[in-house]
Design a protein around this motif. Sequence first.
Motif, PDB file in Angstrom:
ATOM      1  N   ALA A  22      17.380 -75.035 -38.173  1.00  0.00           N
ATOM      2  CA  ALA A  22      17.123 -76.435 -37.808  1.00  0.00           C
ATOM      3  C   ALA A  22      18.328 -77.058 -37.111  1.00  0.00           C
ATOM      4  CB  ALA A  22      16.767 -77.235 -39.064  1.00  0.00           C
ATOM      5  N   LYS A  23      19.528 -76.708 -37.576  1.00  0.00           N
ATOM      6  CA  LYS A  23      20.735 -77.227 -36.921  1.00  0.00           C
ATOM      7  C   LYS A  23      20.837 -76.727 -35.482  1.00  0.00           C
ATOM      8  CE  LYS A  23      23.533 -77.664 -41.141  1.00  0.00           C
ATOM      9  NZ  LYS A  23      24.727 -77.141 -41.863  1.00  0.00           N
ATOM     10  N   ILE A  81      27.516 -71.053 -31.986  1.00  0.00           N
ATOM     11  CA  ILE A  81      26.752 -71.221 -33.225  1.00  0.00           C
ATOM     12  C   ILE A  81      27.695 -71.449 -34.404  1.00  0.00           C
ATOM     13  CG2 ILE A  81      25.280 -69.997 -34.871  1.00  0.00           C
ATOM     14  CD1 ILE A  81      23.901 -68.706 -32.426  1.00  0.00           C
ATOM     15  N   GLU A  82      28.799 -70.698 -34.444  1.00  0.00           N
ATOM     16  CA  GLU A  82      29.778 -70.889 -35.519  1.00  0.00           C
ATOM     17  C   GLU A  82      30.376 -72.295 -35.458  1.00  0.00           C
ATOM     18  OE1 GLU A  82      32.802 -67.769 -37.266  1.00  0.00           O
ATOM     19  OE2 GLU A  82      33.708 -68.779 -35.540  1.00  0.00           O
ATOM     20  N   GLY A  87      19.834 -78.119 -29.424  1.00  0.00           N
ATOM     21  CA  GLY A  87      19.206 -77.837 -28.134  1.00  0.00           C
ATOM     22  C   GLY A  87      18.740 -76.416 -27.922  1.00  0.00           C
ATOM     23  N   VAL A  88      18.887 -75.552 -28.950  1.00  0.00           N
ATOM     24  CA  VAL A  88      18.389 -74.187 -28.821  1.00  0.00           C
ATOM     25  C   VAL A  88      16.862 -74.204 -28.834  1.00  0.00           C
ATOM     26  CG1 VAL A  88      18.284 -71.906 -29.918  1.00  0.00           C
ATOM     27  CG2 VAL A  88      20.439 -73.194 -29.904  1.00  0.00           C
ATOM     28  N   GLY A 144      25.591 -69.980 -44.246  1.00  0.00           N
ATOM     29  CA  GLY A 144      25.732 -70.969 -45.308  1.00  0.00           C
ATOM     30  C   GLY A 144      25.836 -70.288 -46.654  1.00  0.00           C
ATOM     31  N   MET A 145      25.911 -71.083 -47.717  1.00  0.00           N
ATOM     32  CA  MET A 145      26.057 -70.567 -49.074  1.00  0.00           C
ATOM     33  C   MET A 145      24.813 -70.881 -49.893  1.00  0.00           C
ATOM     34  SD  MET A 145      29.203 -69.295 -49.004  1.00  0.00           S
ATOM     35  CE  MET A 145      29.770 -69.115 -50.711  1.00  0.00           C
TER      36      MET A 145
END
Length: 476
Positions: free
Chosen positions: A274-275, A464-465, A280-281, A435-436
Amino acid sequence: MADSSSPTAAEIVASIRSKKTTAVSAVRAALERAEQLKDLNAFIILNRDGALAAAAQVDEGKKTGPLAGLPVVVKDNINTDDMPTSGGTPALQNARPTGNAPSLQKLLDAGAIIIGKTNMHELAFGITSTNLSSFAGPVRNPYDKTRIPGGSSGGTSAAIAARITTCGLGSDTGGSTRVPAALTGTVGLRPSVGNGGAQRRYHDANMVVPISHTRDTVGPMGRTVADVALLDSVITGTPMAEAEPLRGKRLGIPAAFWSGLDRDVEAVARAARAKLRDAGVVLVDADIAGLFEQNAKVSFPVALHEPIDDIAAYLKASGIEGITLADIAAKIASPDVKGAFGAITADAFGAAYQDAITVQRPALQKMYETYFHDNNLDGILFPTTVAPAPAIHTEKGSGEMSINGDEPVPTFDTMIRNTDPGSNAGIPGLSLFAGMTPGGLPVGLEIDGPVGSDTKLLALGLSIEGILGSAPPPKI
């Protein structure tokens, strides 16, 4: 959004170059941390004297280069001429190759310093790094020492995650840089292999204890994508990847890769997705019908037939005398690996090999080519593994695991499900931190691309990172 408490590889090199610190102090700090965290079993051998001597040469100006003074770790199936290369197996414990693997040599020529050879799943035949050889032992995940770090490059990923070094080398046959990267919150690249020759990005033939010349490759691993991109640039002699804008980039979302996931992994991966969409991806929902079924026609026939000739060729090329495939098989310590070598020495897949390599593998590659082309994709996006790190099982070296409380399933087959098809097709893949979980375990997200798109994958990974961040340090 990088972890500011841990400098990147480039920052360490810059600090040494500017005299803010010394190579000796950087190497000594890495060695001391390795000693402090020896219960992780991340190393098979530490290179104390050799590393400090090399660091002194950097400080004296006798050794320069873009990696001058950088401490690195090297998986113990990658040939080194000044230390044994054991492959994590008893028969090779004291084997001394006559030269360095070419990818490693590029790093050494650039001034990198090996602080040690890292532990691994025995002979790289597994993804847990639960090595039952008496001189190795199971590698432990820095985020939870009762759990696996992934494999087979588990020692390299554990050392990086534990902040012993920023980066190092692993190898990848079916997921062995990417699975441990995912389970330890680090980054792992499987470079392009294609059909060999010019399509192969790294060239280390007969200089790494082999499984399969069709599938094997050395791969850089690091705490951040930038660390991996730096090593890749040095190894290939090409400009380092630079972050690209994500807006408008098209990433395929194949449903099969997103099915059957552990609930925590799915939640983290979907939140990351979602991020990226918000950045814009363009996420393209398109499956690759029949991919896993096609992959099954390639995987074992190649991986359990090619070692017969490839191990013999490796021993000869590396100058290791008096040891045969039969000698190696007879002394294997881990039951899961011994079982695999029973199939190898009996050539159980010999009859299926030619069809696998001449018909089924090209068909698998065509499926990927068609998918990329028809959907106009920059890459494929999926969770690297279907679950976070499972518990260590020392009885077999691999064992079983349960997802969402369901019936136990084989750990090996389950954890390579998403990484194995791209390996067999020879395409590049990059696993980075997503993520965790609520329980404090890292989750990995992978991007795969067409053969030869390695630099583009790294560029996407850098961007992305920048959105997802890098993993917090483990509490060890």
